[in-house]
Design a protein around this motif. Sequence first.
Motif, PDB file in Angstrom:
ATOM      1  N   LEU A   1       2.765  -6.410   2.036  1.00 17.64           N
ATOM      2  CA  LEU A   1       1.509  -5.842   1.554  1.00 17.64           C
ATOM      3  C   LEU A   1       0.647  -5.457   2.744  1.00 17.64           C
ATOM      4  CD1 LEU A   1       0.747  -8.424  -1.241  1.00 17.64           C
ATOM      5  CD2 LEU A   1       0.702  -5.956  -1.617  1.00 17.64           C
ATOM      6  N   GLY A   2      -0.081  -4.353   2.619  1.00 21.17           N
ATOM      7  CA  GLY A   2      -1.024  -3.963   3.646  1.00 21.17           C
ATOM      8  C   GLY A   2      -2.256  -4.855   3.624  1.00 21.17           C
ATOM      9  N   ARG A   3      -3.149  -4.611   4.565  1.00 22.92           N
ATOM     10  CA  ARG A   3      -4.352  -5.446   4.696  1.00 22.92           C
ATOM     11  C   ARG A   3      -5.123  -5.541   3.389  1.00 22.92           C
ATOM     12  NH1 ARG A   3      -7.338  -2.476   9.333  1.00 22.92           N
ATOM     13  NH2 ARG A   3      -5.977  -0.807   8.591  1.00 22.92           N
ATOM     14  N   ASN A   4      -5.247  -4.434   2.688  1.00 23.23           N
ATOM     15  CA  ASN A   4      -5.988  -4.409   1.428  1.00 23.23           C
ATOM     16  C   ASN A   4      -5.049  -4.243   0.239  1.00 23.23           C
ATOM     17  OD1 ASN A   4      -8.570  -4.495   2.786  1.00 23.23           O
ATOM     18  ND2 ASN A   4      -8.230  -2.354   3.348  1.00 23.23           N
ATOM     19  N   GLY A   5      -3.803  -4.650   0.426  1.00 20.34           N
ATOM     20  CA  GLY A   5      -2.808  -4.496  -0.631  1.00 20.34           C
ATOM     21  C   GLY A   5      -3.111  -5.361  -1.848  1.00 20.34           C
ATOM     22  N   ASP A   6      -2.840  -4.809  -3.010  1.00 15.18           N
ATOM     23  CA  ASP A   6      -3.084  -5.475  -4.283  1.00 15.18           C
ATOM     24  C   ASP A   6      -1.775  -6.068  -4.794  1.00 15.18           C
ATOM     25  OD1 ASP A   6      -3.749  -6.280  -6.835  1.00 15.18           O
ATOM     26  OD2 ASP A   6      -4.758  -4.411  -7.379  1.00 15.18           O
ATOM     27  N   ARG A   7      -1.740  -7.389  -4.962  1.00 12.57           N
ATOM     28  CA  ARG A   7      -0.519  -8.056  -5.425  1.00 12.57           C
ATOM     29  C   ARG A   7      -0.132  -7.634  -6.836  1.00 12.57           C
ATOM     30  NH1 ARG A   7       1.644 -12.935  -2.944  1.00 12.57           N
ATOM     31  NH2 ARG A   7       0.799 -13.090  -0.839  1.00 12.57           N
ATOM     32  N   ALA A   8      -1.041  -7.002  -7.553  1.00 13.17           N
ATOM     33  CA  ALA A   8      -0.708  -6.517  -8.895  1.00 13.17           C
ATOM     34  C   ALA A   8       0.379  -5.444  -8.841  1.00 13.17           C
ATOM     35  CB  ALA A   8      -1.955  -5.968  -9.585  1.00 13.17           C
TER      36      ALA A   8
ATOM     37  N   VAL B   1       5.091 -10.911   2.189  1.00 12.35           N
ATOM     38  CA  VAL B   1       4.310 -11.123   3.414  1.00 12.35           C
ATOM     39  C   VAL B   1       3.064 -10.248   3.355  1.00 12.35           C
ATOM     40  CG1 VAL B   1       4.256 -10.870   5.923  1.00 12.35           C
ATOM     41  CG2 VAL B   1       6.330 -11.700   4.804  1.00 12.35           C
ATOM     42  N   GLN B   2       1.893 -10.864   3.556  1.00 11.97           N
ATOM     43  CA  GLN B   2       0.644 -10.113   3.677  1.00 11.97           C
ATOM     44  C   GLN B   2       0.499  -9.697   5.128  1.00 11.97           C
ATOM     45  OE1 GLN B   2      -1.920 -10.090   0.864  1.00 11.97           O
ATOM     46  NE2 GLN B   2      -2.615  -8.284   2.001  1.00 11.97           N
ATOM     47  N   SER B   3       0.630  -8.414   5.391  1.00 13.59           N
ATOM     48  CA  SER B   3       0.637  -7.882   6.746  1.00 13.59           C
ATOM     49  C   SER B   3      -0.747  -7.360   7.125  1.00 13.59           C
ATOM     50  CB  SER B   3       1.693  -6.778   6.841  1.00 13.59           C
ATOM     51  OG  SER B   3       1.749  -6.219   8.117  1.00 13.59           O
ATOM     52  N   ASP B   4      -0.860  -6.844   8.350  1.00 10.87           N
ATOM     53  CA  ASP B   4      -2.132  -6.258   8.794  1.00 10.87           C
ATOM     54  C   ASP B   4      -2.045  -4.745   8.948  1.00 10.87           C
ATOM     55  OD1 ASP B   4      -0.522  -6.192  11.035  1.00 10.87           O
ATOM     56  OD2 ASP B   4      -2.067  -6.869  12.427  1.00 10.87           O
ATOM     57  N   ARG B   5      -0.999  -4.145   8.400  1.00 10.45           N
ATOM     58  CA  ARG B   5      -0.882  -2.686   8.448  1.00 10.45           C
ATOM     59  C   ARG B   5      -1.739  -2.062   7.355  1.00 10.45           C
ATOM     60  NH1 ARG B   5       1.698  -1.349   3.969  1.00 10.45           N
ATOM     61  NH2 ARG B   5       3.280  -2.728   3.090  1.00 10.45           N
ATOM     62  N   GLY B   6      -1.844  -0.747   7.383  1.00  6.40           N
ATOM     63  CA  GLY B   6      -2.490  -0.044   6.295  1.00  6.40           C
ATOM     64  C   GLY B   6      -1.535   0.128   5.127  1.00  6.40           C
ATOM     65  N   GLY B   7      -2.050   0.575   4.003  1.00  4.69           N
ATOM     66  CA  GLY B   7      -1.225   0.865   2.844  1.00  4.69           C
ATOM     67  C   GLY B   7      -1.122  -0.291   1.871  1.00  4.69           C
ATOM     68  N   GLN B   8      -0.339  -0.072   0.822  1.00  3.26           N
ATOM     69  CA  GLN B   8      -0.184  -1.043  -0.249  1.00  3.26           C
ATOM     70  C   GLN B   8       1.110  -1.840  -0.053  1.00  3.26           C
ATOM     71  OE1 GLN B   8      -1.936  -2.133  -2.907  1.00  3.26           O
ATOM     72  NE2 GLN B   8      -3.778  -0.934  -2.440  1.00  3.26           N
ATOM     73  N   VAL B   9       1.980  -1.830  -1.042  1.00  2.58           N
ATOM     74  CA  VAL B   9       3.189  -2.657  -0.989  1.00  2.58           C
ATOM     75  C   VAL B   9       4.416  -1.779  -0.745  1.00  2.58           C
ATOM     76  CG1 VAL B   9       3.542  -2.562  -3.498  1.00  2.58           C
ATOM     77  CG2 VAL B   9       4.558  -4.434  -2.176  1.00  2.58           C
ATOM     78  N   THR B  10       5.352  -2.304   0.025  1.00  2.00           N
ATOM     79  CA  THR B  10       6.637  -1.640   0.189  1.00  2.00           C
ATOM     80  C   THR B  10       7.724  -2.697   0.310  1.00  2.00           C
ATOM     81  OG1 THR B  10       7.799   0.165   1.318  1.00  2.00           O
ATOM     82  CG2 THR B  10       6.693  -1.451   2.714  1.00  2.00           C
ATOM     83  N   TYR B  11       8.952  -2.226   0.327  1.00  2.00           N
ATOM     84  CA  TYR B  11      10.111  -3.099   0.466  1.00  2.00           C
ATOM     85  C   TYR B  11      10.851  -2.748   1.746  1.00  2.00           C
ATOM     86  CZ  TYR B  11      14.952  -4.655  -0.130  1.00  2.00           C
ATOM     87  OH  TYR B  11      16.197  -5.215   0.071  1.00  2.00           O
ATOM     88  N   HIS B  12      11.285  -3.779   2.469  1.00  2.00           N
ATOM     89  CA  HIS B  12      12.187  -3.600   3.609  1.00  2.00           C
ATOM     90  C   HIS B  12      13.460  -4.383   3.334  1.00  2.00           C
ATOM     91  CE1 HIS B  12       9.137  -1.640   5.941  1.00  2.00           C
ATOM     92  NE2 HIS B  12       8.370  -2.708   6.024  1.00  2.00           N
ATOM     93  N   GLY B  13      14.592  -3.817   3.734  1.00  2.00           N
ATOM     94  CA  GLY B  13      15.856  -4.508   3.554  1.00  2.00           C
ATOM     95  C   GLY B  13      16.946  -3.874   4.387  1.00  2.00           C
ATOM     96  N   PRO B  14      18.101  -4.521   4.458  1.00  2.00           N
ATOM     97  CA  PRO B  14      19.232  -3.965   5.212  1.00  2.00           C
ATOM     98  C   PRO B  14      19.575  -2.554   4.738  1.00  2.00           C
ATOM     99  CG  PRO B  14      19.671  -6.230   4.554  1.00  2.00           C
ATOM    100  CD  PRO B  14      18.412  -5.827   3.844  1.00  2.00           C
ATOM    101  N   GLY B  15      19.952  -1.713   5.692  1.00  2.00           N
ATOM    102  CA  GLY B  15      20.259  -0.329   5.361  1.00  2.00           C
ATOM    103  C   GLY B  15      19.050   0.587   5.442  1.00  2.00           C
ATOM    104  N   GLN B  16      17.909   0.026   5.798  1.00  2.00           N
ATOM    105  CA  GLN B  16      16.690   0.818   5.981  1.00  2.00           C
ATOM    106  C   GLN B  16      16.332   0.795   7.466  1.00  2.00           C
ATOM    107  OE1 GLN B  16      12.588  -0.732   5.164  1.00  2.00           O
ATOM    108  NE2 GLN B  16      12.741   0.632   3.388  1.00  2.00           N
TER     109      GLN B  16
END
Length: 207
Positions: A46-53, A64-79
């Motif tokens: 989640l970004g700094r102001n990301g909404d868990r909803a 993980v609540q990160s300090d980047r901009g933006g909302q939610v994304t997924y990271h995984g193998p193959g990316q």
Amino acid sequence: MLLRLRNLGLRDYVDVWDRMRQFTDTRERESADELWLTEHPPVFTLGRNGDRAHILASGDIPIVQSDRGGQVTYHGPGQLVAYAMFDLQRRQMGPRGLVRHLEAAIIGTLSQYGIRAQARADAPGVYVDSRKIASLGLRIRKGCSYHGVSLNVDADLRPFRQINPCGYQGLEVTSLEALGVRVTLAEVGVSLTARIMQEFGYTHIER
């Protein structure tokens, strides 16, 4: 201008995030910019102001609540994830210029594989038709950037159904593999690095 490239392989997200912050906080005016290529075990960030909803069902995937901009994304193998530790103050570049050049680097990389992609003014990232293939999440501190871009190469796309990607309900996600392109992360990393060097005017690379 020199760019230092680090190929990190498969690394824990939090570990790399900590290292990015440490690098940014301790770098000096003469420090070379760095580009880190990596992939992560499955994680929702989640970004700094990301909404868990926007996380509909995390299942066994950590959040993980990160300090980047933006909302939610997924990271995984193959990316393929490319973290850009660039001194923007030195090159007199603002956040919009950083985003524009990173998007152009992704679009140029995809064009090498016959994929026509585009950026959107209303939603940072790179899209093939209406499907998102690359996401951006950045942080600027002390005039320098960290975090970066993620490009779906042959990642499992199912976890994206467990979230509203980047905060957009129903946003479809795709990958190079889903578009019929069979290529390794290493090969895409070489192409993306060359495009980033071209976009940002780096003339030398140190590995």
